[in-house]
Design a protein around this motif. Structure first.
Motif: not given
Lengths: 260, 281
Positions: B148-153, B174, A104, B169, A107, B155-156
């Motif tokens: 799918f597209i913004f999975y990492k954001e 979000f 993270i 972020v 990110y 998740q954070a």
């Protein structure tokens, strides 16, 4: 002479009727390690939040890494600022592993629409090794102890490859062994990476040895500034905490003798 | 068992609706469970119900009213919770009771037959039209696509909004995006599942998935799967015993949750810790 990386001029921050900072000014030079000490409610955490752009200034100016902070540029600035808070209360069932938590940190740097590459994962594994957490890489983050979680939080900051390192009471609520481990790690990181570091604590025993300058804070203002040796005297600390230090020492001794 | 019923168009529409609704609700449910905001979801689903009744009463598209009011409730709750001005549970409680009051007020003011209103309360998956399915399909594709597209954001943001903000972020954006998608999903599923029951289909599959995995990706997949399974099994029971489908779908999702809770490996944390988490990444 190293360049100035943090320049705070007359900062005023208020939370409704409470004024957290009352016209505070501070300069920090590159690679410095500054300890910020003061009682609870002195405005230490607020000071860190105006440095990473999360706090809202009522008055004054803050320049960090050569940019004045405005409401619009906080996100881009924070990518360069690592922030470790106090131990967080993490749900033990939270479905996220230690390795993912450290990722993270990258990110913000990666930006929207870009997925972590193999290189990013290599950096994550490297910093996990540096903080001594490689053996817990695949554990769910909520299963770790407070000390282990703080090591992971430090690894997350290092994965971010920051230019500034802010630590807000990182050792609060940890046992003595975990505390000294974290302090040793912070010193080691400063020695090897020369990161400009601000370390906030209310507990003098938690001030890392690496600390070259201390800033004493009280009621939203800087109360004293200088080297730890000249500033951290019994007289100064008694005034800062509104309590004679000799009384604190006496109370501690009494507690120890009761336990004996 | 006579299964010839599954050859009829209305039944095929129902199967497709539960498939799409199960995926959308299951996906949204992961946010609701992991961000500890079940009451915000309950409040938004009741706001959608009140908005739909307003539409029925005043003669405009009920789904438009549902979408507008669920977003309005999110727009009120979001900043209150975000700024910490009020205990979020208190503000959500106040808005929830207001929405329920408005719903019954609009129902009372509505002249004539109230069967349309009751249908929105309990849902009626067997009368779904092609346009209902198209709307649900669009919302499902958008929800799954954005995750799918913004999975990492995402998740954070789910893990810790302050940490996400501190690494750069845009977590507040979000958070509001997630609330917006919740409103859209509730609106699109309203006619099939009903305003009173929709929230169970959001919460239960995700709560079941939460019991079974330590991987967020797997939790999304399991939750969507449980959502679809709840819809299909519920539909089958509804047909077999001639009872309302909304109710059977919700009861099925609750049974799936109970089974998952009983067999949850997370109940035996110590035993689990001896084994490493499966590799992924």
């Amino acid at each position: 002479m190293k360049s100035t990386v943090i320049d705070i001029e007359n900062a005023v921050v208020s939370y409704r009727e409470d004024i957290a900072l009352r016209g505070l000014s501070l300069k920090v030079r590159s690679e410095e390690f500054v300890g910020i000490i003061g009682p609870n409610g002195a405005g230490k955490t607020t000071l860190l939040t105006i440095v990473n752009g999360l706090g809202k200034l009522l008055h004054g100016r803050v320049s960090v890494l050569g940019h004045y902070i405005t409401p619009g540029n906080g996100h881009s600035l924070r990518k360069q600022v690592g922030y470790v808070a106090q131990v967080q209360n993490i749900d033990p069932r939270m479905p996220i592993s230690v390795r993912e938590v450290v990722m993270i940190g990258r990110y913000g740097l990666l930006g929207l629409l870009r997925r972590p590459s193999r290189h990013d994962w290599e950096i994550v594994d490297e910093v996990l090794a540096l903080v001594g957490m490689s053996h817990l890489t695949w554990r769910p983050i909520g299963h770790l102890s407070g000390g282990e979680q703080q090591r992971v939080a430090i690894a997350r900051c290092l994965a971010q490859e920051p230019e500034l390192f802010l630590l807000d009471e990182p050792t609060a609520s940890l046992d003595w062994k975990a505390q000294s481990g974290i302090l040793e790690l912070v010193k080691q990181i400063h020695d090897s990476r020369h990161l400009t570091t601000l370390f906030v604590t209310h507990d003098l025993s938690c001030l890392p040895v690496a600390c070259g300058r201390v800033v004493l804070m009280k009621e939203g203002l800087i109360w004293g500034e200088g080297s730890p040796d000249e500033l951290l005297t019994d007289a100064n600390l008694s005034q800062l905490y509104d309590m004679p230090i000799s009384a604190v020492v006496r109370l501690r001794k009494q507690t120890i003798s009761v336990q004996d | 068992m006579d299964l010839s019923i599954f050859g009829y168009q209305f039944m095929q529409n129902a199967i497709l609706s539960t498939f799409l609704g199960g995926i959308a609700c299951g996906t949204i449910g992961v946010f609701v469970v992991l961000m500890h905001m079940p009451f915000i979801g309950v409040c938004m689903s009741h706001a959608a119900f009140a908005g739909a009744l307003l539409g029925l009463w005043l003669g405009f598209n009920p789904l438009l009213g549902a979408f507008a009011l669920s977003l309005l409730s999110a727009a009120i709750i979001g900043p209150l919770a975000d700024r910490g001005e009020l205990n979020p549970e208190t503000s959500v409680g106040v808005i929830f009771s207001l929405m329920l009051g408005l719903a019954f007020l609009f129902m009372g003011l509505m002249p004539g037959n109230k069967s349309g209103a009751l249908e929105l309360l309990w849902g009626s998956i067997l009368t779904n039209t092609r346009s209902d399915i198209i709307l649900l399909g669009i919302v499902t594709v958008v929800v799954v696509g954005l995750v799918f597209i913004f999975y990492k954001e995402i998740q954070a943001t789910i893990f810790n909004r302050n940490i996400a903000l501190s690494v750069g972020v845009p977590a507040t954006l979000f958070l509001y995006g997630i609330l917006f998608l919740t409103g859209a999903t509730i609106t699109a599923s309203l006619r099939s599942i009903g305003g009173l029951l929709i929230f169970s289909l959001i919460l239960n599959p995700a709560a079941a998935a939460y019991q079974l995995t330590y991987s967020m990706k797997r939790m999304f997949l399991l939750s969507a799967g449980f959502g679809v399974l709840s819809g299909w099994i519920g539909l089958l029971f509804s047909y077999l015993f001639n009872i309302p489908s909304g109710a059977t779908i919700v009861v099925t999702s609750s049974v799936i949750f109970m089974i998952a809770a009983i067999f949850s490996p997370k109940r035996k944390v110590k035993g689990w810790q001896a084994k490493p988490l499966l590799k992924e990444g």
